[in-house]
Scaffold this motif. Structure first.
Motif, PDB file in Angstrom:
ATOM      1  N   THR A  43       0.814  -1.219   0.000  1.00  0.00           N
ATOM      2  CA  THR A  43       0.000   0.000   0.000  1.00  0.00           C
ATOM      3  C   THR A  43       0.848   1.269   0.000  1.00  0.00           C
ATOM      4  O   THR A  43       0.498   2.252  -0.648  1.00  0.00           O
ATOM      5  N   ASN A  44       1.961   1.247   0.731  1.00  0.00           N
ATOM      6  CA  ASN A  44       2.774   2.461   0.836  1.00  0.00           C
ATOM      7  C   ASN A  44       3.980   2.464  -0.109  1.00  0.00           C
ATOM      8  O   ASN A  44       4.938   3.199   0.107  1.00  0.00           O
ATOM      9  N   ASP A  45       3.915   1.631  -1.126  1.00  0.00           N
ATOM     10  CA  ASP A  45       4.997   1.579  -2.114  1.00  0.00           C
ATOM     11  C   ASP A  45       4.714   2.541  -3.263  1.00  0.00           C
ATOM     12  O   ASP A  45       3.563   2.720  -3.673  1.00  0.00           O
ATOM     13  N   TYR A  46       5.786   3.112  -3.807  1.00  0.00           N
ATOM     14  CA  TYR A  46       5.722   3.971  -4.975  1.00  0.00           C
ATOM     15  C   TYR A  46       6.482   3.324  -6.128  1.00  0.00           C
ATOM     16  O   TYR A  46       7.429   2.571  -5.908  1.00  0.00           O
TER      17      TYR A  46
ATOM     18  N   TYR B  21       2.276   6.970  -7.875  1.00  0.00           N
ATOM     19  CA  TYR B  21       1.584   6.068  -6.947  1.00  0.00           C
ATOM     20  C   TYR B  21       0.386   5.398  -7.616  1.00  0.00           C
ATOM     21  O   TYR B  21       0.200   4.193  -7.476  1.00  0.00           O
ATOM     22  N   LYS B  22      -0.405   6.180  -8.337  1.00  0.00           N
ATOM     23  CA  LYS B  22      -1.549   5.605  -9.049  1.00  0.00           C
ATOM     24  C   LYS B  22      -1.903   6.500 -10.236  1.00  0.00           C
ATOM     25  O   LYS B  22      -1.402   7.615 -10.373  1.00  0.00           O
TER      26      LYS B  22
ATOM     27  N   ARG C 179      -2.577  -1.519  -9.368  1.00  0.00           N
ATOM     28  CA  ARG C 179      -1.160  -1.185  -9.150  1.00  0.00           C
ATOM     29  C   ARG C 179      -0.215  -2.375  -9.264  1.00  0.00           C
ATOM     30  O   ARG C 179       0.944  -2.295  -8.845  1.00  0.00           O
TER      31      ARG C 179
ATOM     32  N   ASN D 294       9.497   2.378  -0.993  1.00  0.00           N
ATOM     33  CA  ASN D 294       8.671   3.036   0.015  1.00  0.00           C
ATOM     34  C   ASN D 294       9.529   3.993   0.817  1.00  0.00           C
ATOM     35  O   ASN D 294      10.752   3.964   0.754  1.00  0.00           O
ATOM     36  N   ARG D 295       8.847   4.848   1.551  1.00  0.00           N
ATOM     37  CA  ARG D 295       9.534   5.942   2.234  1.00  0.00           C
ATOM     38  C   ARG D 295      10.523   5.465   3.284  1.00  0.00           C
ATOM     39  O   ARG D 295      11.421   6.203   3.676  1.00  0.00           O
ATOM     40  N   ASP D 296      10.374   4.234   3.728  1.00  0.00           N
ATOM     41  CA  ASP D 296      11.185   3.754   4.846  1.00  0.00           C
ATOM     42  C   ASP D 296      12.344   2.858   4.430  1.00  0.00           C
ATOM     43  O   ASP D 296      13.077   2.366   5.285  1.00  0.00           O
TER      44      ASP D 296
ATOM     45  N   TRP E  42      13.724   7.389  -0.644  1.00  0.00           N
ATOM     46  CA  TRP E  42      12.891   6.795  -1.666  1.00  0.00           C
ATOM     47  C   TRP E  42      12.708   7.609  -2.933  1.00  0.00           C
ATOM     48  O   TRP E  42      12.222   7.105  -3.928  1.00  0.00           O
TER      49      TRP E  42
END
Lengths: 109, 114
Positions: free
Chosen positions: A29-32, A51-52, A68, A92-94, B100
Protein backbone atom coordinates in the motif's frame (compact mmCIF):
# COMPACT_ATOMS: atom_id res chain seq x y z
CA UNK A 1 10.44 -5.93 -0.59
CA UNK A 2 8.28 -5.89 -3.73
CA UNK A 3 9.95 -7.55 -6.69
CA UNK A 4 9.64 -6.21 -10.21
CA UNK A 5 9.71 -7.99 -13.54
CA UNK A 6 10.46 -6.17 -16.76
CA UNK A 7 11.65 -7.22 -20.23
CA UNK A 8 15.37 -7.76 -20.56
CA UNK A 9 15.58 -5.82 -23.80
CA UNK A 10 13.52 -3.95 -26.37
CA UNK A 11 14.15 -2.46 -29.78
CA UNK A 12 12.31 0.43 -31.36
CA UNK A 13 12.76 3.04 -34.07
CA UNK A 14 13.31 6.74 -33.96
CA UNK A 15 10.11 8.75 -33.76
CA UNK A 16 8.09 5.90 -32.25
CA UNK A 17 6.42 5.85 -28.86
CA UNK A 18 7.99 3.26 -26.60
CA UNK A 19 6.13 1.60 -23.75
CA UNK A 20 7.99 -0.47 -21.19
CA UNK A 21 5.79 -2.47 -18.87
CA UNK A 22 6.83 -3.59 -15.43
CA UNK A 23 4.98 -6.04 -13.21
CA UNK A 24 5.01 -5.80 -9.42
CA UNK A 25 2.38 -8.22 -8.18
CA UNK A 26 3.15 -7.89 -4.47
CA UNK A 27 3.34 -4.11 -4.29
CA UNK A 28 2.40 -2.81 -0.86
CA UNK A 29 0.00 0.00 0.00
CA UNK A 30 2.77 2.46 0.84
CA UNK A 31 5.00 1.58 -2.11
CA UNK A 32 5.72 3.97 -4.97
CA UNK A 33 6.72 3.08 -8.52
CA UNK A 34 9.90 4.72 -9.74
CA UNK A 35 11.84 4.63 -12.99
CA UNK A 36 15.49 5.40 -13.60
CA UNK A 37 17.43 5.67 -16.85
CA UNK A 38 21.09 4.78 -17.25
CA UNK A 39 23.28 5.70 -20.19
CA UNK A 40 26.58 3.90 -20.81
CA UNK A 41 29.39 5.14 -18.56
CA UNK A 42 27.00 7.18 -16.42
CA UNK A 43 25.14 6.71 -13.18
CA UNK A 44 21.38 6.10 -13.20
CA UNK A 45 19.18 9.16 -13.58
CA UNK A 46 15.77 9.51 -11.95
CA UNK A 47 13.02 9.83 -14.56
CA UNK A 48 9.63 9.64 -12.92
CA UNK A 49 7.73 8.38 -9.90
CA UNK A 50 4.06 7.69 -9.28
CA UNK A 51 1.58 6.07 -6.95
CA UNK A 52 -1.55 5.61 -9.05
CA UNK A 53 -3.24 6.62 -12.31
CA UNK A 54 -1.02 8.76 -14.50
CA UNK A 55 2.01 10.97 -13.99
CA UNK A 56 3.62 13.04 -16.73
CA UNK A 57 6.73 15.15 -16.85
CA UNK A 58 8.92 16.60 -19.56
CA UNK A 59 10.64 13.28 -20.16
CA UNK A 60 8.03 10.54 -19.86
CA UNK A 61 4.62 9.41 -18.69
CA UNK A 62 3.88 6.72 -16.16
CA UNK A 63 0.63 4.80 -16.30
CA UNK A 64 -0.50 2.83 -13.27
CA UNK A 65 -3.76 0.82 -13.31
CA UNK A 66 -6.09 0.73 -10.35
CA UNK A 67 -4.74 -2.55 -8.95
CA UNK A 68 -1.16 -1.19 -9.15
CA UNK A 69 0.21 -4.62 -9.97
CA UNK A 70 1.88 -3.29 -13.06
CA UNK A 71 2.98 0.02 -14.54
CA UNK A 72 4.01 1.31 -17.95
CA UNK A 73 6.68 3.85 -18.71
CA UNK A 74 5.89 5.68 -21.93
CA UNK A 75 8.57 7.55 -23.88
CA UNK A 76 7.08 9.72 -26.63
CA UNK A 77 8.81 9.97 -30.00
CA UNK A 78 12.11 8.40 -29.02
CA UNK A 79 15.43 9.34 -30.57
CA UNK A 80 18.75 7.54 -30.78
CA UNK A 81 19.79 9.28 -27.58
CA UNK A 82 17.09 7.41 -25.65
CA UNK A 83 19.10 4.21 -26.03
CA UNK A 84 19.75 3.26 -22.42
CA UNK A 85 18.87 0.84 -19.63
CA UNK A 86 15.60 1.60 -17.87
CA UNK A 87 15.01 0.39 -14.31
CA UNK A 88 11.59 -0.10 -12.76
CA UNK A 89 11.67 0.06 -8.98
CA UNK A 90 9.12 -0.23 -6.22
CA UNK A 91 10.12 1.88 -3.25
CA UNK A 92 8.67 3.04 0.01
CA UNK A 93 9.53 5.94 2.23
CA UNK A 94 11.19 3.75 4.85
CA UNK A 95 13.53 1.69 2.72
CA UNK A 96 16.48 2.19 0.43
CA UNK A 97 16.37 1.72 -3.33
CA UNK A 98 17.36 -1.65 -4.73
CA UNK A 99 17.91 -1.89 -8.48
CA UNK A 100 16.99 -4.92 -10.61
CA UNK A 101 18.39 -5.86 -13.99
CA UNK A 102 16.50 -3.26 -15.99
CA UNK A 103 15.37 -3.16 -19.61
CA UNK A 104 17.97 -2.47 -22.25
CA UNK A 105 16.26 -0.23 -24.82
CA UNK A 106 17.88 0.05 -28.22
CA UNK A 107 16.63 2.73 -30.60
CA UNK A 108 17.29 2.10 -34.27
CA UNK A 109 17.49 4.76 -36.98
CA UNK B 1 25.27 22.88 -8.93
CA UNK B 2 28.06 20.58 -10.14
CA UNK B 3 26.20 17.46 -9.13
CA UNK B 4 27.73 14.53 -7.30
CA UNK B 5 31.46 14.50 -7.93
CA UNK B 6 33.48 11.32 -7.82
CA UNK B 7 37.20 10.81 -8.15
CA UNK B 8 39.08 9.29 -9.74
CA UNK B 9 37.08 8.42 -12.86
CA UNK B 10 39.32 5.46 -13.56
CA UNK B 11 41.61 3.51 -11.27
CA UNK B 12 43.87 0.61 -12.16
CA UNK B 13 45.67 -1.06 -9.32
CA UNK B 14 47.45 -4.27 -8.53
CA UNK B 15 45.97 -6.95 -6.37
CA UNK B 16 46.75 -6.38 -2.73
CA UNK B 17 46.98 -2.62 -2.97
CA UNK B 18 44.77 -0.22 -1.08
CA UNK B 19 42.23 1.71 -3.13
CA UNK B 20 40.36 4.82 -2.00
CA UNK B 21 37.39 6.18 -3.90
CA UNK B 22 36.11 9.66 -3.17
CA UNK B 23 32.75 11.36 -3.36
CA UNK B 24 31.47 14.88 -2.90
CA UNK B 25 27.68 14.92 -2.60
CA UNK B 26 25.43 17.76 -3.65
CA UNK B 27 25.44 20.51 -1.06
CA UNK B 28 22.48 20.23 1.27
CA UNK B 29 21.83 16.57 0.56
CA UNK B 30 21.63 14.61 3.80
CA UNK B 31 21.72 11.09 2.36
CA UNK B 32 24.73 9.54 0.67
CA UNK B 33 24.83 6.12 -0.97
CA UNK B 34 27.59 3.93 -2.37
CA UNK B 35 26.64 1.46 -5.12
CA UNK B 36 28.69 -1.03 -7.11
CA UNK B 37 27.83 -2.16 -10.63
CA UNK B 38 29.03 -5.25 -12.46
CA UNK B 39 27.68 -7.11 -15.45
CA UNK B 40 26.99 -10.20 -13.38
CA UNK B 41 25.35 -8.63 -10.33
CA UNK B 42 23.99 -5.36 -11.65
CA UNK B 43 23.71 -2.39 -9.27
CA UNK B 44 24.28 -3.30 -5.63
CA UNK B 45 23.85 -0.96 -2.68
CA UNK B 46 26.91 -1.20 -0.47
CA UNK B 47 26.23 1.33 2.28
CA UNK B 48 24.36 4.53 2.96
CA UNK B 49 24.74 7.46 5.34
CA UNK B 50 22.26 9.89 6.81
CA UNK B 51 23.65 13.13 8.21
CA UNK B 52 27.16 11.65 7.98
CA UNK B 53 26.22 8.59 10.07
CA UNK B 54 26.38 5.11 8.51
CA UNK B 55 22.89 3.65 8.68
CA UNK B 56 23.00 0.42 6.71
CA UNK B 57 26.20 -1.33 5.67
CA UNK B 58 24.63 -4.73 5.05
CA UNK B 59 25.68 -4.60 1.41
CA UNK B 60 29.39 -4.21 2.11
CA UNK B 61 30.89 -7.44 0.75
CA UNK B 62 33.45 -8.12 3.46
CA UNK B 63 35.81 -6.56 5.94
CA UNK B 64 38.12 -5.43 3.18
CA UNK B 65 35.61 -2.71 2.38
CA UNK B 66 35.13 0.33 4.58
CA UNK B 67 33.38 3.67 4.10
CA UNK B 68 33.55 6.93 5.96
CA UNK B 69 31.85 10.28 5.86
CA UNK B 70 33.86 12.69 8.01
CA UNK B 71 31.68 15.66 7.04
CA UNK B 72 28.65 16.56 4.96
CA UNK B 73 30.68 17.26 1.84
CA UNK B 74 32.97 14.26 1.60
CA UNK B 75 32.88 10.48 1.71
CA UNK B 76 35.36 7.74 0.95
CA UNK B 77 35.08 4.07 0.09
CA UNK B 78 38.24 2.12 0.80
CA UNK B 79 39.20 -1.36 -0.28
CA UNK B 80 42.18 -2.93 1.47
CA UNK B 81 43.55 -5.22 0.19
CA UNK B 82 42.01 -5.09 -3.27
CA UNK B 83 41.28 -8.23 -5.29
CA UNK B 84 40.50 -8.77 -8.99
CA UNK B 85 36.87 -9.57 -8.15
CA UNK B 86 36.49 -6.03 -6.82
CA UNK B 87 36.75 -4.73 -10.38
CA UNK B 88 33.55 -2.82 -11.05
CA UNK B 89 32.10 0.66 -11.46
CA UNK B 90 31.48 2.29 -8.11
CA UNK B 91 28.80 4.96 -7.94
CA UNK B 92 28.12 7.50 -5.27
CA UNK B 93 24.65 9.06 -5.02
CA UNK B 94 23.05 11.66 -2.78
CA UNK B 95 19.53 12.72 -1.90
CA UNK B 96 17.74 15.45 0.02
CA UNK B 97 14.35 13.77 -0.19
CA UNK B 98 14.88 10.75 1.93
CA UNK B 99 15.50 7.17 0.98
CA UNK B 100 12.89 6.79 -1.67
CA UNK B 101 12.73 9.69 -4.08
CA UNK B 102 15.11 10.72 -6.83
CA UNK B 103 18.71 9.97 -5.99
CA UNK B 104 21.35 11.95 -7.94
CA UNK B 105 24.20 9.74 -9.03
CA UNK B 106 27.77 10.65 -9.83
CA UNK B 107 29.54 9.52 -12.97
CA UNK B 108 31.21 6.64 -11.18
CA UNK B 109 34.71 5.32 -10.69
CA UNK B 110 35.74 2.42 -12.89
CA UNK B 111 38.04 0.24 -10.81
CA UNK B 112 40.22 -2.41 -12.37
CA UNK B 113 42.27 -4.66 -10.11
CA UNK B 114 44.90 -6.68 -11.96
Amino acid sequence: LAKTTQPISMDSYEGQEVNITCSHNNIATNDYITWYQQFPSQGPRFIIQGYKTKVTNEVASLFIPADRKSSTLSLPRVSLSDTAVYYCLVVNRDDKIIFGKGTRLHILP
Amino acid sequence: DAGVIQSPRHEVTEMGQEVTLRCKPISGHDYLFWYRQTMMRGLELLIYFNNNVPIDDSGMPEDRFSAKMPNASFSTLKIQPSEPRDSAVYFCASSNRGLWYGYTFGSGTRLTVV
